[in-house]
Enzyme design. Structure first.
Site, short mmCIF file in Angstrom:
data_model
loop_
_atom_site.label_atom_id
_atom_site.label_comp_id
_atom_site.label_asym_id
_atom_site.label_seq_id
_atom_site.Cartn_x
_atom_site.Cartn_y
_atom_site.Cartn_z
N ARG A 150 -0.96 0.02 -7.89
CA ARG A 150 -1.02 1.13 -8.87
C ARG A 150 0.31 1.87 -8.77
O ARG A 150 0.99 1.80 -7.74
CB ARG A 150 -2.17 2.08 -8.55
CG ARG A 150 -2.04 2.69 -7.15
CD ARG A 150 -3.24 3.43 -6.65
NE ARG A 150 -2.96 3.93 -5.29
CZ ARG A 150 -3.85 4.58 -4.56
NH1 ARG A 150 -5.04 4.82 -5.03
NH2 ARG A 150 -3.55 4.98 -3.34
N GLY A 197 0.82 -1.22 0.00
CA GLY A 197 0.00 0.00 0.00
C GLY A 197 0.85 1.26 0.00
O GLY A 197 0.52 2.28 0.62
N ASP A 237 2.60 -1.69 -4.54
CA ASP A 237 1.17 -1.34 -4.52
C ASP A 237 0.53 -1.93 -5.79
O ASP A 237 1.22 -2.54 -6.62
CB ASP A 237 0.99 0.19 -4.46
CG ASP A 237 -0.33 0.56 -3.76
OD1 ASP A 237 -0.35 1.54 -2.99
OD2 ASP A 237 -1.35 -0.14 -3.99
N TYR A 262 -14.31 -1.70 7.52
CA TYR A 262 -12.89 -1.35 7.75
C TYR A 262 -12.51 -1.64 9.20
O TYR A 262 -11.49 -2.28 9.45
CB TYR A 262 -12.72 0.13 7.43
CG TYR A 262 -11.44 0.76 7.83
CD1 TYR A 262 -11.41 1.74 8.83
CD2 TYR A 262 -10.24 0.44 7.20
CE1 TYR A 262 -10.22 2.36 9.19
CE2 TYR A 262 -9.05 1.07 7.54
CZ TYR A 262 -9.06 2.03 8.54
OH TYR A 262 -7.88 2.66 8.90
N GLY A 308 -0.39 5.07 -0.82
CA GLY A 308 -1.47 5.68 -0.03
C GLY A 308 -0.98 6.86 0.77
O GLY A 308 0.21 7.22 0.75
N GLN A 309 -1.90 7.46 1.57
CA GLN A 309 -1.59 8.67 2.34
C GLN A 309 -0.36 8.47 3.22
O GLN A 309 0.54 9.29 3.26
CB GLN A 309 -2.80 9.01 3.23
CG GLN A 309 -2.54 10.20 4.15
CD GLN A 309 -3.46 10.25 5.38
OE1 GLN A 309 -4.38 9.42 5.51
NE2 GLN A 309 -3.20 11.17 6.27
N LEU A 310 -0.29 7.32 3.91
CA LEU A 310 0.83 7.07 4.82
C LEU A 310 2.03 6.51 4.05
O LEU A 310 3.18 6.90 4.28
CB LEU A 310 0.38 6.05 5.87
CG LEU A 310 1.16 5.99 7.16
CD1 LEU A 310 1.08 7.31 7.90
CD2 LEU A 310 0.65 4.87 8.03
N LYS A 325 -9.81 -4.39 10.88
CA LYS A 325 -8.73 -4.00 11.81
C LYS A 325 -8.79 -4.81 13.10
O LYS A 325 -7.76 -5.13 13.70
CB LYS A 325 -8.78 -2.50 12.10
CG LYS A 325 -8.42 -1.60 10.91
CD LYS A 325 -7.06 -1.96 10.32
CE LYS A 325 -6.64 -1.01 9.21
NZ LYS A 325 -5.35 -1.40 8.58
C1 VAH Z 1 -10.28 6.85 8.08
N1 VAH Z 1 -8.18 8.06 8.17
O1 VAH Z 1 -10.82 7.92 8.21
C2 VAH Z 1 -8.79 6.77 8.39
C3 VAH Z 1 -8.58 6.39 9.82
C4 VAH Z 1 -9.28 6.87 12.16
C5 VAH Z 1 -9.44 7.23 10.76
O2 VAH Z 1 -8.77 5.05 10.03
O3 VAH Z 1 -10.87 5.87 7.70
#
Ligand code: VAH
Length: 333
Positions: free
Chosen positions: A34, A6, A32, A143, A9-11, A147
Site C-alpha cells: 500500500r 512492510g 509495501d 503471529y 508500518g509502525q516500524l 515468528k
Molecule cells: C503486537 N506490537 O502487539 C506487536 C508486538 C510484542 C508486541 O509484537 O503484536
C-alpha cells in the site's frame, strides 16, 4: 543497499527514514502493498509495490536494487493476525521463505544479509514471567507461530546457505504513531491522546477532558522498548560483525497502563483513563512475559537502550518533535 518490506508500518516508516538519513536516500528501497500515508517516503527515496508472498517479485526487486540487506518487516501483528489467521500465516511464513530465498540465491554476489524482527509473541505462559533466549517457545497466537517459524528458518538458512540472518525479539515498541493491530498498541494510543491534549492546551483550546479508553486491564505488566531505542539499536545490530546467535531477546522497560497513566499525569494532571479490556487482546497480553532477559544481547553486540523508565519514555515521546530526528541525533553522538 537496503530493500525494506512492510515499509508503511509502525516500524517501517521510521526505519526507512533513519536508513536513508544514515546511508543516503538512494540506499533504501521502501516497499509495501500500500502507499505510505506520509509523502516523505515517496519524495525522499525509491519506493516500489511489493507483496512478499510473490517470491519472484521479492527476488527481482532485490536484484534490481542490488540490495545487500533485506529488512523484512512485513507481518500481520498479534491481534489482527488472530482475526485473519490464514493471511497472517501466508504473509508470515511464505513471505519469510521468499525473503530468505532471495537472500540465498543472489545474482552473482555473496548471499544477502536478512534482518527480520521477531517478538515476545514467541513466548507463551510456559516461558514464565521473565523470558529470554533460553526460554521455552510456545506461542499462543498465529503471529507468534510465524515468528517462531521465522527464527527457525532463518537459523537454517544461516547454517545451510551462509545467509547472514539476524533477528531481535522486540517487546512492545512504543511511539506516538498509529499502531498496526498489535496487543501493545494501547500504549501508543494513550501517548497520542496525551500529545493531542498538550497541543490543544498550548493552542488555548479548552478540551473537554474525555477519559482515554484503554483496552487492557490497568495492572497488565508487559515489556516495552522506545521507538528511538528500537531504531538506533537495530541499525547497530545490522551493522555489527556477524553475532554468535541469530536471534536475541531484548527489552527496554516494563510497565502497566496505570504506571504509564501516572507518568503522563506528571505533565497533564487532568489526563483521565477508563479501562475497558478487550477480551482477545487481554488474553494475548496475559500469555506474554512480564519482562525479558537480554544479557546475551548486551554481551555480544552491546544492546544498550537509553530509555529504562516510564517517566523517561513519556518525556521523550511527548516532547520530542519528531522521533526519527531524535534517532538521527542519537546516531550522530
Ligand atoms: C503486537 N506490537 O502487539 C506487536 C508486538 C510484542 C508486541 O509484537 O503484536
Amino acid at each position: 543497499k537496503f530493500l525494506v518490506t512492510g515499509s508503511t508500518g509502525q516500524l517501517g516508516v521510521q526505519l526507512v527514514s533513519l536508513l536513508r538519513s544514515t546511508f543516503g536516500a538512494a540506499s533504501t528501497l521502501a516497499t509495501d502493498v500500500r502507499l505510505p500515508t506520509d509523502q516523505n517516503m515517496l519524495n525522499e527515496g525509491p519506493y516500489a509495490f511489493l507483496d512478499v508472498t510473490n517470491g519472484d517479485a521479492v527476488r527481482r526487486l532485490a536484484d534490481q536494487h542490488e540490495a545487500t540487506h533485506i529488512v523484512h518487516l512485513a507481518s500481520l501483528l498479534s491481534a489482527v493476525g488472530e482475526a485473519n489467521p490464514e493471511l497472517a500465516l501466508r504473509i508470515g511464513n511464505e513471505g519469510t521463505k521468499n525473503v530468505l530465498e532471495a537472500a540465498r540465491d543472489c545474482e552473482g554476489g555473496s548471499p544477502r544479509t536478512v534482518y527480520a524482527p521477531s517478538s515476545i509473541a514467541v513466548f507463551g505462559p510456559s516461558a514464565g514471567k521473565v523470558a529470554g533466549d533460553k526460554s521455552h517457545l510456545m506461542p499462543s497466537t498465529v503471529y507468534g507461530i510465524t515468528k517462531v517459524h521465522l527464527e527457525l528458518l532463518g537459523a537454517y538458512y544461516r547454517k545451510k546457505y551462509g545467509v547472514d540472518f539476524r533477528s531481535l525479539r522486540y517487546p512492545g515498541v512504543v511511539s506516538a504513531t498509529p499502531g498496526g493491530g498489535g496487543t501493545t498498541d494501547w500504549s501508543m494510543d494513550m501517548l497520542m491522546y496525551a500529545r493531542q491534549m498538550l497541543s490543544d492546551k498550548a493552542a488555548g483550546k479548552t478540551t473537554t477532558a474525555i477519559p482515554f479508553e484503554c483496552f487492557l486491564k490497568k495492572d497488565t505488566f508487559l515489556p516495552y522498548v522506545s521507538m528511538d531505542d528500537t531504531l538506533n539499536e537495530t541499525v547497530k545490530f545490522m551493522s555489527a560483525s556477524q553475532p554468535p546467535q541469530c536471534t536475541y531477546s531484548v527489552t527496554g522497560l516494563s510497565f502497566t497502563p496505570e504506571q504509564l497513566h501516572e507518568s503522563i499525569r506528571r505533565h497533564i494532571p487532568e489526563f483521565e483513563v477508563t479501562y475497558n479490556p478487550c477480551a482477545v487482546r487481554q488474553k494475548i497480553a496475559d500469555s506474554w512475559p512480564d519482562s525479558c532477559e537480554d544479557s546475551a544481547a548486551r554481551r555480544d553486540w552491546s544492546w544498550n537502550p537509553a530509555v529504562s523508565t516510564a517517566d523517561a519514555l513519556v518525556d521523550q515521546i511527548l516532547f520530542h518533535e519528531d522521533a526519527d530526528d531524535a534517532g538521527e541525533q542519537n546516531l550522530q553522538k
